[in-house]
Motif scaffolding. Structure first.
Motif, short mmCIF file in Angstrom:
data_model
loop_
_atom_site.label_atom_id
_atom_site.label_comp_id
_atom_site.label_asym_id
_atom_site.label_seq_id
_atom_site.Cartn_x
_atom_site.Cartn_y
_atom_site.Cartn_z
N VAL A 259 47.97 24.38 51.70
CA VAL A 259 47.11 24.72 53.13
C VAL A 259 46.14 25.54 52.81
O VAL A 259 46.21 26.75 52.54
CB VAL A 259 48.13 25.03 53.80
CG1 VAL A 259 47.60 25.42 55.31
CG2 VAL A 259 49.22 24.27 54.23
N HIS A 260 45.00 25.08 52.63
CA HIS A 260 43.73 25.93 52.85
C HIS A 260 43.02 25.66 54.15
O HIS A 260 43.67 25.08 55.07
CB HIS A 260 42.60 25.58 51.41
CG HIS A 260 43.16 26.22 50.36
ND1 HIS A 260 43.58 27.51 50.17
CD2 HIS A 260 43.12 25.78 49.29
CE1 HIS A 260 43.92 27.72 48.89
NE2 HIS A 260 43.68 26.63 48.23
N TYR A 262 41.68 26.91 56.68
CA TYR A 262 41.44 27.87 58.05
C TYR A 262 40.10 28.02 58.41
O TYR A 262 39.84 27.91 59.66
CB TYR A 262 42.45 29.02 57.81
CG TYR A 262 42.16 29.98 59.08
CD1 TYR A 262 42.93 29.43 60.43
CD2 TYR A 262 41.45 30.99 59.18
CE1 TYR A 262 42.94 30.26 61.33
CE2 TYR A 262 41.32 31.84 60.39
CZ TYR A 262 41.91 31.32 61.34
OH TYR A 262 42.06 32.14 62.64
N LEU A 265 38.58 24.93 59.77
CA LEU A 265 39.22 24.33 61.09
C LEU A 265 38.62 25.23 62.20
O LEU A 265 38.53 24.73 63.42
CB LEU A 265 40.82 24.95 60.97
CG LEU A 265 41.60 23.99 61.79
CD1 LEU A 265 41.64 22.51 61.56
CD2 LEU A 265 42.99 24.30 61.58
N MET A 266 38.61 26.71 62.11
CA MET A 266 38.18 27.33 63.19
C MET A 266 36.53 27.17 63.41
O MET A 266 36.16 26.90 64.72
CB MET A 266 38.11 28.75 62.73
CG MET A 266 39.45 29.70 62.82
SD MET A 266 40.12 29.08 64.39
CE MET A 266 39.25 30.54 65.54
#
Ligand code: UDP
Ligand code: MG
Length: 312
Positions: A259-260, A262, A265-266
């Motif tokens: 899980v990278h 972030y 995604l933002m």
């Protein structure tokens, strides 16, 4: 003799009205036309109305309308144009930024067979570079967005023939972008050039907030391009999102995905949220205008009306 009515919207113009009327009167004296003046007091809070009555007492050519409150220049103009009965009407500001001495040139073009003769300024004295820049941007923008070509650097100062006046009277929309309406009616139109002076006295009622509103008014009354723009931005961002999604999916399928992601995604969430709000805002603008039109309210109310003593 053909008749000419001059319509003058005035809102808190006590400081310049006397001088304005003196100059206008001199011009009308010289013209071989049956001239009259109609002042529309747009709910002034100073002594404008008293001054107008003084002018009426001295000059039999003057008529006046007093609106029940301040409705804005566009409505005041409409009230004036609704109440003139003349072969031609001239619209002019009371603050002497539109020189009354130009009226004979407008009349010449009218005699030459034109229906709308607008006065185009060749220079804008006493205006800041920023105002000039924003005005230029607005005209260029409108040209690209709308099918109705607006003459550049042209205010409301113009002459309308009787049939142009009658055409204009039929346009009863509540969101009145007069410059656009004048152009929209068509007929034979031409320009007369002049040097725009800076305001003689008193203060301009326009500020950047009102000018921005006027610009939005202009765009939304004469173009649906922003609605289409919302569609295109939506389509483009969906396409980009799809490509990015495919790439993310492919990467995860081939290499797995601890899980990278972030930040990306933002970025996507914020971008899409922004685009959606923008699109909603654009739709809202048009919906709001639709609502205002559907209420079918009158454009203005008249509190008092005086015909000129010498009926033209
Ligand atoms: N005016 C009006 N109602 C208003 C604002 C202005 O009748 O709510 C009139 C004003 O008296 C003047 C003309 O419209 O005769 C132009 O106004 P202004 O000089 O403030 O505008 P600008 O020349 O800065 O565009
Ligand atoms: Mg002015």
């Amino acid at each position: 003799m053909p008749s000419l009515a001059v319509v003058v919207p005035a809102y808190n113009e006590a400081a310049v009205l006397e001088e304005f009327h003196a100059r206008l009167g001199r011009v009308l004296d010289e013209l071989p036309l049956d001239g009259s003046v109609l002042y529309v007091d747009d709910g002034s809070t100073d002594t404008t109305w008293q001054l107008i009555q003084g002018l009426m007492a001295r000059d039999a050519r003057v008529g006046a309308i007093k609106l029940s409150r301040n409705f804005g220049k566009e409505a005041a103009l409409t009230a004036g144009l609704d109440h003139v009965d003349a072969d031609a009407a001239v619209i002019i500001d009371a603050d002497l930024q539109d020189p009354p001495e130009l009226i004979p040139s407008l009349v010449d073009q009218w005699h030459a067979g034109f229906d709308v003769v607008y006065a185009t300024r060749t220079a804008r004295a006493g205006e800041t570079g920023l105002k000039r820049l924003t005005a230029a941007l607005f005209y260029r923008g409108m040209e690209r967005l709308s099918d109705t070509a607006l003459p550049r650097d042209t205010g409301d100062f113009r002459l309308l023939s009787r049939r142009a006046l009658e055409a204009l009277r039929q346009l009863r929309e509540r969101q009145r972008f007069m410059k656009g309406l004048f152009a929209w009616i068509g007929y034979r139109q031409t320009a007369v050039y002049y040097l725009r002076e800076s305001r003689q006295a008193g203060a301009s009622k326009w500020n950047y907030w009102r000018l921005t509103q006027l610009a939005i008014e202009g765009v939304t009354s004469f173009s649906t391009a922003p609605l289409r723009l919302a569609t295109w931005v939506g389509l483009m961002s969906s396409l980009l999102a799809f490509l990015y999604g495919a790439w993310v999916f492919g990467k995860a399928a081939l290499f797995g995905d601890p899980v990278h992601g972030y930040p990306s995604l933002m970025v996507v969430i914020l971008f899409l949220g922004g685009v959606q709000l923008l699109g909603l805002g654009v739709v809202g603008e048009y919906l709001g205008r639709n609502y205002a039109e559907s209420k079918q309210r009158p454009l203005y109310f008249i509190e008092e009306q005086r015909a000129p003593r010498r009926a033209s």
